[in-house]
Design a protein around this motif. Sequence first.
Motif: not given
Length: 249
Positions: A48-53, A87-95
Motif C-alpha cells: 500500500a502506498s500513501g499513509s499518514e502518521w 501516494p504514488c506507484s509502489p516502486h517509486l514510493a519504495a525507492a
Amino acid sequence: MRPTAPFHDIACFVTGTDTGVGKTHACAALLHALRAAGCASVGMKPVASGSEWRNGHWHNDDVAALRAAGSVDVPPDLTCPFLLRTPCSPHLAAAAEGARITPEPIRAAFAALRAQAGAVVVEGVGGFQVPLATGPACWDTADLAVMLDLPVVLVVGIRLGCLNHAALTAAAVRARGLRLAGWIANRIDPDMALAGENIATLRESLGAPCLGELPWLQASAEAAGALNISPLLAATPEHQQVEAQGQAA
C-alpha cells in the motif's frame, strides 16, 4: 445470494480495471459477505502506498478498511507487509524511502493468514500490472498474483471506457495463466449513460460470472448483500477435487 454450503480454504486476488475503481470497497464487501456466510475471513493488501502518521502509527485508509471488514484479528504487518508513505506507484514510493518490495515477506504473510482464516481476500495495487520493483529483480502486481497462485476477481469501475479496460484486463489475467473466477461491477459514476447496458455487455463478453453490482455510495457492509460469492467456492481446491472425483466416477 447466500451459499448453500460452508466455505473452506478460500482465497482470491482482487484486481481492478484501473486505479480508483473501488477495489478496496469491493474487497470489504466480499469480506462482509464471507462473514455473513459463517466464514472466518481476513483481508490482505500486500503493498500500500500513501499513509499518514496517526495516533502513533502509520495509517492507510485501504488497509484500515480491510482490517475492519474481516472477522479475524491479525497483526498489522500481516495485513500489509509493505506500507509506504508516498501516494504514488509502489516502486517509486519504495525507492523514495530507500526500500525495495520483495516477494518473500508477502509470501510469508500470506501463508500466515491462510493458517489463521478460512478465507483470505488479497487486494492488488491499482490495475493488474503495476510495477513493484524495477531493475534486475523487477516484478509487478501480475507477478504477485502468479506467485500466490490465486483465482482473480476483477473489479470493473462502471464508467465511460470500462468495456475496453475490462476486456484488456481479463485478457491479461488469462495470459498469465490465472483463472478469472468472477468480476464485480462497481457503479462509480452515478451519471453514466446506459450503465445497465454496459453491465449487460460485460456479462456477455467477459466469460466469467458476475459476482454482483455494487450501488453508488453504499456502505460495504450493506453492499455485501448484492454479492453472490458462490462462484468463489468453485475456485477452491476442495471443490475442484470433488468435481474431479465426480467426473472420474
